[in-house]
Design a protein around this motif. Structure first.
Motif, PDB file in Angstrom:
ATOM      1  N   GLY A  24      52.171  46.512  61.887  1.00  0.00           N
ATOM      2  CA  GLY A  24      53.375  46.798  61.100  1.00  0.00           C
ATOM      3  C   GLY A  24      53.416  45.965  59.832  1.00  0.00           C
ATOM      4  N   LEU A  25      53.073  44.681  59.944  1.00  0.00           N
ATOM      5  CA  LEU A  25      53.018  43.821  58.767  1.00  0.00           C
ATOM      6  C   LEU A  25      51.938  44.289  57.789  1.00  0.00           C
ATOM      7  CD1 LEU A  25      53.426  40.121  60.011  1.00  0.00           C
ATOM      8  CD2 LEU A  25      55.150  41.660  59.102  1.00  0.00           C
ATOM      9  N   CYS A  26      50.793  44.702  58.338  1.00  0.00           N
ATOM     10  CA  CYS A  26      49.694  45.172  57.481  1.00  0.00           C
ATOM     11  C   CYS A  26      50.132  46.397  56.664  1.00  0.00           C
ATOM     12  CB  CYS A  26      48.468  45.510  58.327  1.00  0.00           C
ATOM     13  SG  CYS A  26      47.652  44.051  59.039  1.00  0.00           S
ATOM     14  N   TYR A  27      50.802  47.336  57.305  1.00  0.00           N
ATOM     15  CA  TYR A  27      51.291  48.514  56.581  1.00  0.00           C
ATOM     16  C   TYR A  27      52.382  48.133  55.579  1.00  0.00           C
ATOM     17  CZ  TYR A  27      48.735  52.241  58.935  1.00  0.00           C
ATOM     18  OH  TYR A  27      47.743  53.090  59.365  1.00  0.00           O
ATOM     19  N   TYR A  28      53.176  47.119  55.900  1.00  0.00           N
ATOM     20  CA  TYR A  28      54.236  46.698  54.992  1.00  0.00           C
ATOM     21  C   TYR A  28      53.636  46.108  53.713  1.00  0.00           C
ATOM     22  CZ  TYR A  28      58.856  45.131  53.578  1.00  0.00           C
ATOM     23  OH  TYR A  28      60.039  44.973  52.901  1.00  0.00           O
TER      24      TYR A  28
ATOM     25  N   THR B 234      57.422  40.870  50.547  1.00  0.00           N
ATOM     26  CA  THR B 234      56.027  41.219  50.751  1.00  0.00           C
ATOM     27  C   THR B 234      55.136  39.998  50.627  1.00  0.00           C
ATOM     28  OG1 THR B 234      56.456  43.423  49.887  1.00  0.00           O
ATOM     29  CG2 THR B 234      54.169  42.725  49.945  1.00  0.00           C
TER      30      THR B 234
ATOM     31  N   GLN C  16      49.800  50.555  51.204  1.00  0.00           N
ATOM     32  CA  GLN C  16      51.135  50.185  51.668  1.00  0.00           C
ATOM     33  C   GLN C  16      51.886  51.437  52.116  1.00  0.00           C
ATOM     34  OE1 GLN C  16      54.211  49.105  48.714  1.00  0.00           O
ATOM     35  NE2 GLN C  16      54.296  47.115  49.742  1.00  0.00           N
TER      36      GLN C  16
ATOM     37  N   TYR D   6      55.651  51.967  54.017  1.00  0.00           N
ATOM     38  CA  TYR D   6      56.832  51.412  54.670  1.00  0.00           C
ATOM     39  C   TYR D   6      57.209  52.203  55.922  1.00  0.00           C
ATOM     40  CZ  TYR D   6      57.747  48.493  50.554  1.00  0.00           C
ATOM     41  OH  TYR D   6      57.665  47.564  49.559  1.00  0.00           O
TER      42      TYR D   6
ATOM     43  N   LYS E 212      55.270  53.837  58.087  1.00  0.00           N
ATOM     44  CA  LYS E 212      54.434  53.431  59.222  1.00  0.00           C
ATOM     45  C   LYS E 212      54.740  51.989  59.641  1.00  0.00           C
ATOM     46  CE  LYS E 212      50.468  56.546  58.734  1.00  0.00           C
ATOM     47  NZ  LYS E 212      48.983  56.619  58.602  1.00  0.00           N
ATOM     48  N   ALA E 213      55.029  51.135  58.655  1.00  0.00           N
ATOM     49  CA  ALA E 213      55.354  49.743  58.973  1.00  0.00           C
ATOM     50  C   ALA E 213      56.576  49.667  59.873  1.00  0.00           C
ATOM     51  CB  ALA E 213      55.606  48.965  57.676  1.00  0.00           C
TER      52      ALA E 213
ATOM     53  N   TYR F 171      55.786  50.956  63.501  1.00  0.00           N
ATOM     54  CA  TYR F 171      55.086  49.993  64.359  1.00  0.00           C
ATOM     55  C   TYR F 171      55.981  48.805  64.717  1.00  0.00           C
ATOM     56  CZ  TYR F 171      50.386  52.045  64.297  1.00  0.00           C
ATOM     57  OH  TYR F 171      49.293  52.852  64.500  1.00  0.00           O
TER      58      TYR F 171
END
Length: 545
Positions: free
Chosen positions: A58-62, A104, A119, A121, A123-124, A127
């Motif tokens: 989730g952090l990676c997608y953010y 971010t 990026q 949001y 998907k972030a 998750y």
């Protein structure tokens, strides 16, 4: 040169040491954000439903791949709630609260390698929500940050959701979540009321202040139970009158020591300054130097700067302006705003400054020479006899406050034992640093508390009088000189004049706890009820009009 900075309980028995060790083991259960690396295996584990992996993906997608981030994060709608939040954020900044709300950049620091996807949001949030549903405290914390800010995938700020998520995260073992709640309850009173989280009306926001600040204090205490040094430091400042009804300097010192024990460098710096000045504790300049050195060794920029000041002026340490330059420079690189101190050193030609045509060139040379260098060692002065106890007996300025007789250590005394003896009359008040001092001409001066007391009585405005009241409480927290009741009474008068009847009542009761037969305090307490009724009547009349 700039003045010394400070943004800014002794262990009682062996059993207290054991309790500390047990507490440290409990603190290790605290759940904190930790750096990690993205990998295909991490993504695969997340897709299989692992809560920790889902939180990290989730952090990676953010954050997304470098260069794919939105140039401008979508802002939440401009509304009254956002305005109230921003006012609270300003108060948070003014109060110096160390907060890490959503951003971010903060998340990017946690991810230690390149992310292969853009990026996203949506998907972030997907998750992070799944991870939170599976009980991940860090996912709850991150979602709380997002809903608090109202940016990065959500339509607008939602304080109710943020508070709910922070509460669940804290209950699951994350001290940072309790810190977030403490900050909200310290600064966001109007927003909490507007969203219906607290049952007050907006016009009653002033009346709601103290109950909400008490909740903030309680959240900080919950964070300390999980091992948060920052929370202990916050509580220390709350008991200085920045978050409680009545200032309590003994309680403040207790929490400052706790923050120091938990490794908070700025707390160590502030504790050093208190021992240096004798503010709420016995003055002990040698021990203050030890603490300042410890804080500098932990990387605290203010402590490094203070040591530079000591060497520059020859105060507490032998004058050595070359060493002062090193400490000033290292403090500057750690973020201390002390350019004026370095400029003064350059103008004096210190550290080969004459070789360089400009201050910028000299600083660049310092950077090349000193960046990455270890902190210069300091030489502590030898212990000196400071406090007279009785004929032939003195207290030495070592950390454990030994009792010395004719140069021989008779017995070691704990800090609390000394205070107990002082309060029962076995030790004189001079043992606490209140002995008379000699002026430059050799004549005897008044004890420091008498000097402050005279200034308080002579003050021509209430703000100055109130300031001297605070100084007296700080200088004599154990009431060895018997001033505390009258000081509390004067502070009650101050708050009464400013229509802060809650604090006025609290200080009058404090005065009566110390001197139950204090006639003026009794009479004022009786009249206070009339003042409250008159103020309420005037307020109702104003609302009707």
């Amino acid at each position: 040169m700039r003045k010394i900075y400070s943004n800014s309980e002794w262990t009682k028995t062996f059993f207290c040491l054991c309790a500390m060790l047990i507490a440290q083991f409990a603190y290790s259960q605290n759940i904190k954000e930790e750096p990690f690396s993205y990998s295909p295996d991490l993504l695969s584990t997340a897709k299989k439903g692992n809560a920790d992996a889902m939180y990290k993906i989730g952090l990676c997608y953010y954050v997304g791949k470098t260069g794919t981030q939105n140039s401008a994060v979508k802002k939440s709608k401009t509304n009254q709630a956002k305005t109230l939040r921003n006012i609270g954020n300003l108060l948070s900044t003014l109060q110096g609260i160390n907060e890490q709300f959503n951003g971010t950049d903060r998340f990017a620091i946690l991810i230690q390698n390149e992310i292969p996807f853009a990026q996203n949001y949506k998907k972030a949030l997907k998750y992070l929500q799944k991870a939170a549903d599976k009980g991940s405290p860090l996912a709850m914390l991150t979602l709380g940050d997002i809903y608090y800010s109202g940016e990065g995938g959500v339509k607008q700020a939602d304080l109710k959701k943020a508070v709910m998520l922070y509460t669940k995260s804290g209950e699951s073992g994350c001290s940072e979540a309790y810190l977030r709640l403490a900050n909200i309850y310290s600064t966001q009173h109007a927003w909490l009321i507007k969203e219906g989280i607290e049952n007050y009306k907006l016009r009653d926001v002033v009346k709601a202040m103290y109950p909400l600040l008490q909740k903030a204090l309680n959240y900080n205490k919950l964070a300390v139970e999980l091992g948060s040094a920052q929370a202990a430091y916050n509580i220390n400042h709350a008991y200085l009158g920045q978050g409680t009804t009545v200032a309590d300097y003994q309680e403040s010192l207790k929490w400052l020591r706790r923050a120091n024990e938990l490794g908070y460098a700025r707390a160590t710096t502030e504790l050093a300054v208190r021992y240096q000045l004798g503010w709420g504790t016995m003055q002990n300049k040698r021990f203050a130097l030890q603490l300042m050195w410890q804080a500098a060794s932990k990387g605290d920029a203010a402590a490094m700067h203070n040591l530079g000041e000591y060497y520059y002026h020859g105060a507490f340490l032998p004058k050595d302006r070359e060493k002062a330059v090193q400490f000033f420079f290292l403090a500057n690189k750690k973020g201390q705003n002390n350019s004026s101190s370095l400029s003064a050193c350059y103008k004096e030609g210190l550290h080969n400054a004459a070789k360089y045509s400009s201050e910028q060139e000299w600083f660049a040379a310092l950077e090349k020479e000193l960046l990455g260098a270890s902190l210069p060692e300091i030489a502590l002065p030898k212990p000196q006899v400071l406090y007279t106890v009785a004929a032939g007996d003195v207290i030495s300025d070592c950390g454990s406050f030994s009792i010395i007789k004719d140069g021989i250590c008779v017995t070691e005394r704990s800090y609390d034992a000394i205070i107990k003896d002082m309060n029962t009359g076995k030790l004189t008040a001079s043992a606490y640093g209140f002995s008379t001092t000699l002026a430059d001409d050799g004549s005897e001066e008044q004890p420091i508390l008498n000097q402050i007391g005279e200034k308080m009585v002579a003050a021509t405005d209430v703000l100055s009088a109130f300031s001297y009241c605070l100084q007296m409480l700080q200088a004599d927290p154990f009431n060895t000189m018997g001033y505390k009741a009258i000081v509390y009474y004067n502070m009650a008068v101050f708050y009464h004049n400013y229509n802060d009847f809650g604090k006025a009542e609290a200080y009058l009761k404090k005065a009566l706890e110390i001197e139950p037969e204090f006639t003026a305090a009794k009479e004022s307490l009786a009249l206070l009820d009339k003042s409250v009724k008159a103020a309420n009547k005037a307020e109702k009349k104003l609302v009707v009009n």
